[in-house]
Design an enzyme around this catalytic site. Sequence first.
Site: not given
Ligand code: 13P
Length: 254
Positions: A13, A96, A98, A168, A174, A11, A214
Amino acid sequence: MAPRRPIIGGNWKMNLTRAEGLALAAAVGDVASAYPRVEVAVFPPFPYLDAVRAETTPAVAVGAQDCSAEAKGAFTGQVSVGMLVDIGVTSVLIGHSERRHGLGETDAILCRKLARAVDGGVLPVLCVGETLAERDAGRAHEVIATQLRGALDGHSEASMSQLVIAYEPVWAIGTGRTATPADAAEAHRTVRRTLQDLYSARFAEKARVMYGGSVNARNAAELFAQEDIDGGLVGGASLIASDFAAIIAAAAGR
Ligand code: 13P
């Protein structure tokens, strides 16, 4: 029952330039071709989807990070599943964290996005996961189950046959703070139990459940060694070709 095929998603982002994305896509294509047992997908930002699709080999599925809950019409700024299919996108992230927490997307909206994805024949990756406050309050498993029930409300078992879940935990995204393999595995069992309650034991056994939060080149193998973890949805580490390659290799060895 046939073993579940491991799946790794990158992803991206809201990161990378077009040129960086294309270089990364080419590198991921080489790795994916070397590990045919693993289903590899990348989720670039919308403006790069078409070019990334053209740059990668068919060994890499190209997915979108979101889709509209509507099929078409006066929805400024939104992108329909039909448009995604039109440019060769074969998968989509739905819900997601976010978008749930950053943009207020509700289970009811995600339920409709799932319908659009299924209608369009696109592989839906439904993301679920609790916040730190919810985990600390002992509510993680209840939150996961509620999110699944809300998004799957009214969807038949047959219509969801391709569904992939990404667990997740919000506090692991992150942050560099990964769930322990045992905690992640327990959450994945909650996902399967909920799917069994909603549909059937067969469905729950067949559905693929990815872990996200992560994941990196060092912790991937240990996470994927858990029986209920079928791969990973990777953010930061998916932007570095060598790290993402190591994660794909770890999934191939599971
Ligand atoms: P990270 O691997 O940067 O923690 O992000 C995970 C994520 O949100 C994947 O969709």
